[in-house]
Design a protein around this motif. Structure first.
Motif, PDB file in Angstrom:
ATOM      1  N   HIS A  58       0.612  -0.523  -8.482  1.00 24.97           N
ATOM      2  CA  HIS A  58      -0.145  -0.064  -7.329  1.00 24.97           C
ATOM      3  C   HIS A  58      -1.384   0.697  -7.799  1.00 24.97           C
ATOM      4  CE1 HIS A  58      -1.095   2.195  -3.643  1.00 24.97           C
ATOM      5  NE2 HIS A  58      -0.501   1.190  -3.018  1.00 24.97           N
ATOM      6  N   LYS A 107       7.648   7.371  -5.989  1.00 22.02           N
ATOM      7  CA  LYS A 107       6.376   6.736  -5.669  1.00 22.02           C
ATOM      8  C   LYS A 107       6.397   6.037  -4.305  1.00 22.02           C
ATOM      9  CE  LYS A 107       5.017   6.187 -10.499  1.00 22.02           C
ATOM     10  NZ  LYS A 107       4.864   5.263 -11.645  1.00 22.02           N
ATOM     11  N   LEU A 158       4.164   6.668  -0.939  1.00 22.84           N
ATOM     12  CA  LEU A 158       3.507   5.620  -0.149  1.00 22.84           C
ATOM     13  C   LEU A 158       3.855   5.758   1.327  1.00 22.84           C
ATOM     14  CD1 LEU A 158       3.972   2.455  -2.411  1.00 22.84           C
ATOM     15  CD2 LEU A 158       1.873   3.751  -2.037  1.00 22.84           C
ATOM     16  N   ARG A 170      -6.631  -8.284  -5.355  1.00 26.72           N
ATOM     17  CA  ARG A 170      -5.727  -7.126  -5.363  1.00 26.72           C
ATOM     18  C   ARG A 170      -4.294  -7.561  -5.650  1.00 26.72           C
ATOM     19  NH1 ARG A 170      -5.077  -1.782  -1.651  1.00 26.72           N
ATOM     20  NH2 ARG A 170      -2.897  -1.371  -2.157  1.00 26.72           N
ATOM     21  N   TRP A 171      -3.828  -8.605  -4.986  1.00 30.04           N
ATOM     22  CA  TRP A 171      -2.459  -9.066  -5.214  1.00 30.04           C
ATOM     23  C   TRP A 171      -2.280  -9.552  -6.653  1.00 30.04           C
ATOM     24  CZ3 TRP A 171       1.665 -10.780  -1.565  1.00 30.04           C
ATOM     25  CH2 TRP A 171       1.585 -10.106  -0.341  1.00 30.04           C
ATOM     26  N   ARG A 193       1.453  -0.431   2.989  1.00 28.30           N
ATOM     27  CA  ARG A 193       0.769   0.504   2.093  1.00 28.30           C
ATOM     28  C   ARG A 193       0.868   0.038   0.646  1.00 28.30           C
ATOM     29  NH1 ARG A 193      -3.427   3.954   2.245  1.00 28.30           N
ATOM     30  NH2 ARG A 193      -3.310   5.356   0.453  1.00 28.30           N
ATOM     31  N   MET A 194       1.980  -0.588   0.308  1.00 27.08           N
ATOM     32  CA  MET A 194       2.167  -1.070  -1.053  1.00 27.08           C
ATOM     33  C   MET A 194       1.221  -2.231  -1.372  1.00 27.08           C
ATOM     34  SD  MET A 194       5.645  -2.447  -2.959  1.00 27.08           S
ATOM     35  CE  MET A 194       5.708  -4.043  -2.099  1.00 27.08           C
ATOM     36  N   ALA A 247      -2.141  -6.576  -9.031  1.00 28.32           N
ATOM     37  CA  ALA A 247      -0.959  -5.737  -8.862  1.00 28.32           C
ATOM     38  C   ALA A 247       0.311  -6.389  -9.398  1.00 28.32           C
ATOM     39  CB  ALA A 247      -0.776  -5.397  -7.385  1.00 28.32           C
ATOM     40  N   TYR A 265       5.362  -4.081 -10.096  1.00 28.17           N
ATOM     41  CA  TYR A 265       4.165  -4.063  -9.244  1.00 28.17           C
ATOM     42  C   TYR A 265       3.313  -2.866  -9.639  1.00 28.17           C
ATOM     43  CZ  TYR A 265       1.511  -4.858  -4.927  1.00 28.17           C
ATOM     44  OH  TYR A 265       0.531  -5.139  -4.034  1.00 28.17           O
TER      45      TYR A 265
END
Length: 286
Positions: free
Chosen positions: A236, A272, A276, A169-170, A145-146, A173, A234
């Motif tokens: 998210h 948080k 998640l 995305r990576w 999920r993270m 993030a 990170y």
């Protein structure tokens, strides 16, 4: 009833046809191959597959012709990566070549039975298991999920190195991306000292240089680093900033497979990651 020799001959012919069909569906542009002049057939040429996979052109041609030659797990892994085979296709390739299962599957099955239980019990702490080449072998729901989207990726693409450099995305993030990426490349280069002759490692390095100018730039700096624990930041897209202590735990004295955990460093991050976990659990129940 077919004899053993006849069975092997049929399997070799099927392997040859399968390789040709997978080669023809990949465009040269997908693999960063420069095209000059007119091409009579679609997809990659035999010599291009051989070069990308790090095997001899004559040897690969014989394989596509269904000749009786021996092939190693390492070479099959390189060919599977070059042809972008999904898990089912990868397993089919190994079966036709007379090998019981792909090496990556064996890595996963070699994990102790307690590891999936441990990953679940670590919730809501995100946790994953990786090997020396940074292939993701297992992970818990909070980790998925993270980082997002792992379940939709082919097994060959579930790799930290590939995702850090090629996944938007990576990259978005990872707040300290330049430092994190350089650290990862330096660790990969250090690992190449022990694995540099293995086709799967050479294939991954070649793919990274083709797909990421940033990786090629960092790779050419020849930096090396040992594994280390540190704090990651990170971002998210849903819950916001996560500040996490990254810890590595090897599964044995000589093992190159390790459990990695991401422990929140403050109450805000704890809240948080719990969110998640709850979201991941809710989606799993649907």
């Amino acid at each position: 009833m077919a004899t053993s020799a006849e069975d092997q001959q049929l399997r070799r012919r099927e392997l040859a046809s399968f390789l040709r069909s997978r080669r023809e569906r990949i465009s040269p542009e997908q693999m960063g191959v420069t095209v000059s002049g007119r091409r009579r057939t679609p997809g990659l040429r035999r010599e291009e597959v051989a070069q990308l996979a790090g095997v001899g052109v004559t040897w690969y041609t014989w394989l596509e012709q269904g000749r009786d030659i021996n092939v190693s797990d390492q070479v099959l892994a390189a060919i599977a990566g070059t042809l972008r085979l999904d898990p089912s296709e990868r397993a089919h390739l190994y079966t036709l070549a007379g090998h019981p299962e792909p090496p990556l599957d064996r890595d996963c099955k070699a994990l102790p039975n307690a590891i999936p239980v441990m990953l679940t019990q670590l919730e809501p702490i995100p946790a994953a298991v990786i090997n020396a080449r940074f292939d993701l072998l297992a992970y818990n729901r909070t980790y998925e999920r993270m980082v997002g989207g792992l379940g939709h990726l082919p097994i060959e693409d579930r790799n930290w190195l590939l995702l850090v450099f090629t996944s938007p995305r990576w990259r978005a993030a990872t707040l300290d991306w330049d430092d994190a990426a350089a650290r990862l490349v330096a660790r990969f280069r250090a690992g190449m000292a022990a694995h540099g002759t293995e086709a799967s490692w050479k294939s991954l390095a070649r793919r990274m240089r083709q797909e990421s100018p940033d990786f090629e730039r960092m790779w050419d700096q020849h930096e090396v680093r040992a594994p280390e624990n540190f704090t990651k930041r990170y971002l998210h897209p849903e819950v916001g900033l996560l500040t996490l202590d990254y810890t590595q735990l090897w599964l044995g004295e000589r093992s190159e497979i390790k459990l990695t955990t991401y422990t929140p460093v403050d109450e805000d991050t704890w809240a948080k990651v719990r969110l998640l976990q709850e979201t991941a659990d809710s989606e799993a129940e649907k």
